[in-house]
Design a protein around this motif. Structure first.
Motif, PDB file in Angstrom:
ATOM      1  N   GLY A 172      -1.280   9.636  19.972  1.00  0.00           N
ATOM      2  CA  GLY A 172      -2.679   9.233  19.916  1.00  0.00           C
ATOM      3  C   GLY A 172      -2.984   7.926  20.611  1.00  0.00           C
ATOM      4  O   GLY A 172      -4.060   7.362  20.421  1.00  0.00           O
ATOM      5  N   ILE A 173      -2.061   7.419  21.444  1.00  0.00           N
ATOM      6  CA  ILE A 173      -2.186   6.044  21.935  1.00  0.00           C
ATOM      7  C   ILE A 173      -3.448   5.829  22.787  1.00  0.00           C
ATOM      8  O   ILE A 173      -4.077   4.775  22.707  1.00  0.00           O
ATOM      9  CB  ILE A 173      -0.893   5.613  22.696  1.00  0.00           C
ATOM     10  N   LEU A 208     -10.630   3.695  20.696  1.00  0.00           N
ATOM     11  CA  LEU A 208     -11.276   3.407  19.411  1.00  0.00           C
ATOM     12  C   LEU A 208     -11.248   1.907  19.111  1.00  0.00           C
ATOM     13  O   LEU A 208     -12.254   1.340  18.678  1.00  0.00           O
ATOM     14  CB  LEU A 208     -10.564   4.159  18.284  1.00  0.00           C
ATOM     15  N   LEU A 233      -3.392  -3.639  10.609  1.00  0.00           N
ATOM     16  CA  LEU A 233      -3.965  -2.676   9.664  1.00  0.00           C
ATOM     17  C   LEU A 233      -3.269  -1.306   9.626  1.00  0.00           C
ATOM     18  O   LEU A 233      -3.138  -0.722   8.546  1.00  0.00           O
ATOM     19  CB  LEU A 233      -5.469  -2.507   9.927  1.00  0.00           C
ATOM     20  N   PRO A 234      -2.833  -0.750  10.766  1.00  0.00           N
ATOM     21  CA  PRO A 234      -2.182   0.567  10.677  1.00  0.00           C
ATOM     22  C   PRO A 234      -0.928   0.581   9.806  1.00  0.00           C
ATOM     23  O   PRO A 234      -0.492   1.651   9.381  1.00  0.00           O
ATOM     24  CB  PRO A 234      -1.832   0.897  12.143  1.00  0.00           C
ATOM     25  N   PHE A 240      -6.381   5.774  20.452  1.00  0.00           N
ATOM     26  CA  PHE A 240      -6.261   4.527  19.694  1.00  0.00           C
ATOM     27  C   PHE A 240      -6.807   3.362  20.509  1.00  0.00           C
ATOM     28  O   PHE A 240      -7.601   2.557  20.023  1.00  0.00           O
ATOM     29  CB  PHE A 240      -4.781   4.297  19.349  1.00  0.00           C
ATOM     30  N   PHE A 241      -6.410   3.296  21.763  1.00  0.00           N
ATOM     31  CA  PHE A 241      -6.862   2.232  22.662  1.00  0.00           C
ATOM     32  C   PHE A 241      -8.389   2.239  22.773  1.00  0.00           C
ATOM     33  O   PHE A 241      -9.037   1.202  22.643  1.00  0.00           O
ATOM     34  CB  PHE A 241      -6.220   2.420  24.042  1.00  0.00           C
ATOM     35  N   MET A 259     -12.134  -4.603  18.637  1.00  0.00           N
ATOM     36  CA  MET A 259     -10.948  -5.276  18.101  1.00  0.00           C
ATOM     37  C   MET A 259      -9.855  -5.482  19.144  1.00  0.00           C
ATOM     38  O   MET A 259      -8.731  -5.842  18.808  1.00  0.00           O
ATOM     39  CB  MET A 259     -10.395  -4.491  16.908  1.00  0.00           C
ATOM     40  N   PHE A 287       0.811  -1.219   0.000  1.00  0.00           N
ATOM     41  CA  PHE A 287       0.000   0.000   0.000  1.00  0.00           C
ATOM     42  C   PHE A 287       0.845   1.270   0.000  1.00  0.00           C
ATOM     43  O   PHE A 287       0.437   2.283  -0.562  1.00  0.00           O
ATOM     44  CB  PHE A 287      -0.996  -0.019   1.166  1.00  0.00           C
ATOM     45  N   GLY A 324       4.907   9.125  17.673  1.00  0.00           N
ATOM     46  CA  GLY A 324       4.016   7.990  17.481  1.00  0.00           C
ATOM     47  C   GLY A 324       3.064   7.733  18.639  1.00  0.00           C
ATOM     48  O   GLY A 324       1.995   7.164  18.438  1.00  0.00           O
ATOM     49  N   ILE A 361      -0.740  -0.068   6.866  1.00  0.00           N
ATOM     50  CA  ILE A 361      -1.117   0.432   5.534  1.00  0.00           C
ATOM     51  C   ILE A 361      -0.742   1.908   5.399  1.00  0.00           C
ATOM     52  O   ILE A 361      -0.371   2.361   4.322  1.00  0.00           O
ATOM     53  CB  ILE A 361      -2.630   0.222   5.312  1.00  0.00           C
ATOM     54  N   SER A 362      -0.839   2.655   6.508  1.00  0.00           N
ATOM     55  CA  SER A 362      -0.545   4.089   6.420  1.00  0.00           C
ATOM     56  C   SER A 362       0.738   4.426   7.167  1.00  0.00           C
ATOM     57  O   SER A 362       0.704   4.901   8.288  1.00  0.00           O
ATOM     58  CB  SER A 362      -1.713   4.905   6.968  1.00  0.00           C
ATOM     59  N   ASN A 363       1.868   4.142   6.519  1.00  0.00           N
ATOM     60  CA  ASN A 363       3.171   4.491   7.079  1.00  0.00           C
ATOM     61  C   ASN A 363       3.702   5.691   6.293  1.00  0.00           C
ATOM     62  O   ASN A 363       4.074   5.557   5.125  1.00  0.00           O
ATOM     63  CB  ASN A 363       4.098   3.281   6.960  1.00  0.00           C
ATOM     64  N   ALA A 364       3.704   6.863   6.937  1.00  0.00           N
ATOM     65  CA  ALA A 364       4.048   8.102   6.226  1.00  0.00           C
ATOM     66  C   ALA A 364       5.469   8.052   5.672  1.00  0.00           C
ATOM     67  O   ALA A 364       5.728   8.486   4.545  1.00  0.00           O
ATOM     68  CB  ALA A 364       3.885   9.298   7.170  1.00  0.00           C
TER      69      ALA A 364
END
Lengths: 295, 295
Positions: B141-142, B148, B163-164, B145-146, B154, B107, B138, B166-169
């Motif tokens: 937002g932990i 959500l 899944l995260p 994130f927890f 999940m 991705f 990093g 997929i979005s590695n800047a």
């Protein structure tokens, strides 16, 4: 004309869509949600209740938070200075043509970088254990000490040991980055200097260092952002006497996931973010950093 | 160049001078060589010490400095694996890391290529937004994130670990540069004239051209994911599902006076990495240095 028509069509959006969906769900979303949670009281069992700026007022009066900032900065400085010095020295030496078995040295010095930080943290904790650790046993065997040293119960020694883990983990990676930078310097510059009769030292000061400056600056900036977030290895070594090795992220972890004070944990996360942002800006303000970055 | 230097020297210096100079260079080089070997020895010493100590009984570990292997490795090993499913953790880590790396590479390459090859509206703005997130720590937002992950049901699954990726800047930024430099627009045009669909063009032309860089980024993503600690620790509750770093950390607290078992845990987490690195060190180091230049 043809090219323009193709490029204006919406295919580009399909290509970047998965990235942005994941980014909003797992990246930006949680960051914004954390910001909301930092204004709430949430223990994990209740629904978060809005408390205004109460968490932030608490943060500004929290001695432990400020202590964790100080600890993190001290550990970072103790680790970054020897780390970059050793990495640069090794890179300069290993770049010399006469070194045999260069690849073996690269591999040995880089190896600690691929070991899990948790493992390195436990390793150092075991080595510096005051009763069973190999460091004390070694010092006793050579007669340097008669009584074991209680390393991790000393404010400054424990900080130096945490800094030592960070250094051990990262110097090899920085060495490879510097070596890559050195290899990018054109050979004819050195040949010209050699013909002009420049000594090794002059060549290093006049040619190598100025051309390496962008690489050094890049390393410094990334090490500020990374180094102030240290967590795994220090967690394994412990908080030290009077929380002297409690880092900012360890403090966040303990507030949220040990004391179940999630709302306040989110506040600490934003406090730590502000500290890291300020540190990054200060790095950019160091004379020469910005100018050379653009060049 | 060596010949030219020799020629120049002999014209201005006497034979004795040259000999003296050569001897001095040789002495300096030998000293540098010896220092390098000592440094490499210091770097490997902690790992050697871990392996040796893991094969001794607790009573011996507490008593003296251990330099040669003992015969208690399997005693220590059995005490460890009776309580902590360390090999299961190894497989769990391997599973999560491999899936995440493949997803992340595909991705990131897809979206990097998208940013590079399509001039859609908002291209540069979105790209700048991605770059800005690289400066955000990093752990910010932990907490969100927890929560959500909890809301999405999940927790205690591998989805929020995989899944995260997929979005590695950082990977997106890297692959945009790769696509800029290695995928010529003309080849894509010829694919379009042949009537291939855009995604098929990416799979048949874009991705193969970008393949060498997949290895470079793959190594960074693999190491990063393998070492991840905070996320699995807070999201996974089942010991059977847990990853290796979290299990190593739990060994530290569960076996706090059983040093032999702790040493075995460390050895298990090091040896497989050491074997893989011994086989692929040339490729790994080459790719790390290639990545360093592209940064």
């Amino acid at each position: 004309m043809f090219k323009n028509k193709i490029n204006k069509n919406p295919h580009g959006y399909y290509f970047i869509a998965p990235f942005f969906i994941s980014f909003f769900v797992f990246g930006l979303g949680p960051i914004l949600y954390s910001f909301y949670l930092s204004f709430t009281d949430w223990s994990g069992f209740n629904q978060p209740s809005f408390v205004g700026f109460a968490n932030y007022e608490r943060l500004l009066g929290d001695a432990l938070f400020f202590k964790s900032i100080g600890n993190t900065l001290i550990i970072w400085i103790f680790s970054i200075i020897p780390q970059l010095t050793i990495a640069l020295t090794l890179a300069l030496v290993l770049h010399e043509k006469f070194i045999r078995g260069r690849h073996l040295f690269h591999a040995i010095f880089y190896f600690p970088n691929i070991i899990t930080p948790i493992t390195l943290g436990v390793m150092f904790a075991l080595m510096f254990d005051w009763q069973t650790g190999s460091i004390n046993k070694l010092l006793e065997a050579v007669g340097a000490i008669s009584e074991p040293i209680y390393w991790l119960n000393d404010v400054w020694l424990s900080r130096i040991i945490v800094a030592g883990v960070m250094m051990f983990q990262n110097f090899g990676f920085n060495m490879l980055v510097f070596l890559a930078g050195l290899q990018a310097i054109p050979h004819d510059l050195y040949e010209a200097a050699e013909i002009d009769g420049a000594s090794k030292f002059q060549t290093a000061i006049r040619i190598t260092l100025p051309l390496m400056r962008p690489v050094l600056i890049f390393t410094l900036i990334t090490s500020v952002i990374g180094g102030l977030q240290i967590f795994d290895a220090p967690l394994m070594i412990g908080k030290g006497p009077n929380d002297s090795t409690l880092t900012m992220i360890m403090n966040l972890y303990e507030a949220a996931f040990i004391r179940y004070d999630y709302g306040y944990g989110a506040t600490i996360a934003y406090g730590a973010f502000v500290v890291i942002a300020i540190a990054t800006v200060i790095t950019f303000l160091i004379p020469g950093v910005r100018k050379k970055k653009e060049a | 160049m060596r010949n030219a230097e020799g020629f120049k020297s002999s014209s201005s210096l006497t034979e004795a001078d040259i000999k003296k100079k050569k001897r001095n260079t040789l002495i300096v080089r030998t000293i540098i060589w010896i220092l390098l070997i000592i440094a490499a020895g210091i770097c490997l010493m902690p790992f050697y010490s871990m392996i040796i100590t893991s094969s001794h009984a607790n009573s011996e570990i507490a008593r003296k400095l251990l330099l040669v292997p003992g015969d208690h490795f399997f005693d220590n090993y059995n005490r460890l694996v009776d309580v902590v499913p360390i090999w299961r953790g190894f497989l769990n880590s391997l599973f999560i890391t491999i899936i995440s790396t493949i997803l992340g590479l595909y991705f990131s390459a897809l979206s990097g290529y998208g940013f590079s090859k399509y001039q859609f509206k908002g291209n540069s703005l979105l790209f700048a937004a991605v770059l800005a997130t690289m400066m955000v720590p990093g752990q910010l937002g932990i907490i969100g994130f927890f929560r959500l992950v909890n809301e999405m049901g999940m927790l205690n699954t591998y989805w929020p670990l995989i899944l995260p990726s997929i979005s590695n800047a950082f990977a997106l930024f890297f692959f945009k540069q790769v696509a800029d430099n290695t995928v010529p627009q003309a080849m894509l045009e010829s694919g379009r004239i042949d009537g291939a669909r855009e995604l098929a063009i990416f799979h048949k032309i874009g991705l193969p051209l970008m393949a060498p860089s997949l290895a470079t980024m793959g190594i960074f993503q693999f190491i990063g994911k393998w070492n991840e600690f905070l996320q699995p620790m807070i999201l996974i509750f089942d010991t059977e599902l847990q990853t290796l770093p979290v299990l190593i950390a739990s060994v530290r607290s569960q076996f706090n006076v059983d040093y032999g078992a702790q040493y075995v845990g460390i050895v298990i987490s090091i040896i497989p990495i050491m074997i893989v690195f011994a086989i692929f060190s040339k490729q790994i180091i080459g790719n790390v240095m290639a990545g360093a230049v592209k940064e």
